[in-house]
Motif scaffolding. Structure first.
Motif, PDB file in Angstrom:
ATOM      1  N   THR A   1     -29.700 -40.919   4.518  1.00 33.37           N
ATOM      2  CA  THR A   1     -28.970 -41.868   5.502  1.00 33.37           C
ATOM      3  C   THR A   1     -28.607 -40.477   6.193  1.00 33.37           C
ATOM      4  O   THR A   1     -28.285 -39.033   5.287  1.00 33.37           O
ATOM      5  N   HIS A   2     -28.439 -40.844   7.134  1.00 31.92           N
ATOM      6  CA  HIS A   2     -27.910 -39.775   8.486  1.00 31.92           C
ATOM      7  C   HIS A   2     -26.562 -40.389   9.114  1.00 31.92           C
ATOM      8  O   HIS A   2     -26.398 -41.440   9.314  1.00 31.92           O
TER       9      HIS A   2
ATOM     10  N   ARG B   1     -25.180 -38.680  11.831  1.00 28.69           N
ATOM     11  CA  ARG B   1     -25.483 -38.195  13.412  1.00 28.69           C
ATOM     12  C   ARG B   1     -23.287 -37.240  13.754  1.00 28.69           C
ATOM     13  O   ARG B   1     -23.684 -36.487  14.737  1.00 28.69           O
TER      14      ARG B   1
ATOM     15  N   THR C   1     -34.125 -45.994   5.780  1.00 27.53           N
ATOM     16  CA  THR C   1     -33.319 -45.195   6.477  1.00 27.53           C
ATOM     17  C   THR C   1     -31.564 -45.959   6.896  1.00 27.53           C
ATOM     18  O   THR C   1     -31.713 -46.353   7.871  1.00 27.53           O
TER      19      THR C   1
ATOM     20  N   GLU D   1     -28.952 -45.003   9.148  1.00 29.96           N
ATOM     21  CA  GLU D   1     -28.320 -44.088  10.375  1.00 29.96           C
ATOM     22  C   GLU D   1     -27.136 -44.830  10.742  1.00 29.96           C
ATOM     23  O   GLU D   1     -26.868 -45.600  10.932  1.00 29.96           O
TER      24      GLU D   1
ATOM     25  N   GLU E   1     -24.177 -43.806  13.512  1.00 29.24           N
ATOM     26  CA  GLU E   1     -24.124 -42.582  15.094  1.00 29.24           C
ATOM     27  C   GLU E   1     -22.752 -43.966  15.954  1.00 29.24           C
ATOM     28  O   GLU E   1     -22.185 -44.523  15.479  1.00 29.24           O
TER      29      GLU E   1
END
Length: 288
Positions: free
Chosen positions: A162-163, A165, A201, A203, A205
């Protein structure tokens, strides 16, 4: 037509270098000399890709609205007799002693539960939610959903990443519903890996207007001929009994009710990405 001195006007579909569709409106006019002969042509083209995409989105939204209305009627008509069948089965299970009959009634009861789940999903999509909109931390909702999905047997060989941003503000949503969307898409990603090693994944943002949550797997991908059908009710590529074909349909309805959208990109044999788009300045889109 053009060689006879007439103007030709039409639309052409091409592909960009990255494979995305490109729609252009093409106008070709003949150049005629003093003797009335065609000596050349003058052409102009205009990019109408955005217009075409908006038209397709409108048609899709209208189609989903019609299906939702139909679903409400089906759920009502099927739900009542199903409740009667379920009650009778439960009474019989309590009163008979024959093991063979109990086994077969158990199978009937299991299928009744499956139909009930399908109806519940139909109703969830087709009627306005009674849940209250609350300030919602979607990053926490996403990480909680990941933790839930990681516990499944099929997810043992999968790495979850997990990102975040950019910091995302609290949004006015229905927490349980947005969690349901995340779980549905994550479960689809798990199924796409078929129990093999892989990576999912997530993400998060944002820009000045929207938050994007993208969930990507490196599984088998979606066949090109199926890509336009995945948000349709009852469409599934899973074996009979393993999926109702309603998870993505319901998820689409939930996200649209918040003024957002879900898009999907996929490459056969390489993987799939679902992008959940939510407005930063979300209002109460009929969910309160």
């Amino acid at each position: 037509i053009i060689s006879s001195g007439k103007v030709w006007n039409g639309e052409i579909e091409n592909r960009r270098k990255n494979g995305d569709p490109l729609y252009t409106q093409l106008l070709i006019s003949p150049i005629i000399d003093n003797d009335g002969k065609v000596v050349g042509y003058l052409g102009s083209h205009r990019d109408i890709t955005e217009q075409k995409q908006l038209e397709q989105q409108l048609m899709h939204s209208q189609k989903m609205e019609s299906i939702g209305t139909l679903a409400a009627g089906i759920a009502h008509e099927v739900g009542n007799p199903l409740a009667s069948i379920s009650s009778i089965v439960q009474v019989l299970l309590r009163t008979i002693s024959d093991d063979f009959a109990k086994d077969k009634l158990g199978l009937v009861e299991a299928q009744v539960h499956r139909i009930t789940k399908i109806i519940r999903d139909l109703v969830d999509f087709s009627r306005p939610s009674n849940y209250q909109i609350q300030p919602t931390d979607i990053v926490k909702g996403l990480t909680d959903a990941v933790e839930i999905v990681k516990m499944g047997k099929k997810a043992k060989e999968i790495t979850f990443v997990t990102h975040v941003r950019r910091q995302v503000p609290i949004l006015p949503l229905v927490p349980d519903q947005i969690a349901q969307v995340f779980i549905n898409i994550l479960l689809n990603a798990v199924d796409a890996l078929h129990g093999k090693r892989g990576t999912i994944t997530s993400e998060v943002e944002r820009d000045s207007e929207r938050v994007r949550v993208t969930i990507t797997d490196n599984g088998q991908g979606i066949a090109p001929e199926n890509l336009s059908k995945i948000f349709e009710p009852f469409f599934t590529t899973k074996p009979v009994g393993e999926g109702t074909g309603l998870g993505l349909w319901v998820s689409y309805g939930i996200v649209r009710s918040f003024g957002g959208d879900i898009t999907v990109t996929s490459a056969w044999g390489q993987g799939t990405s679902f992008c959940i788009i939510l407005p930063l300045n979300a209002k109460e889109y009929g969910n309160g």
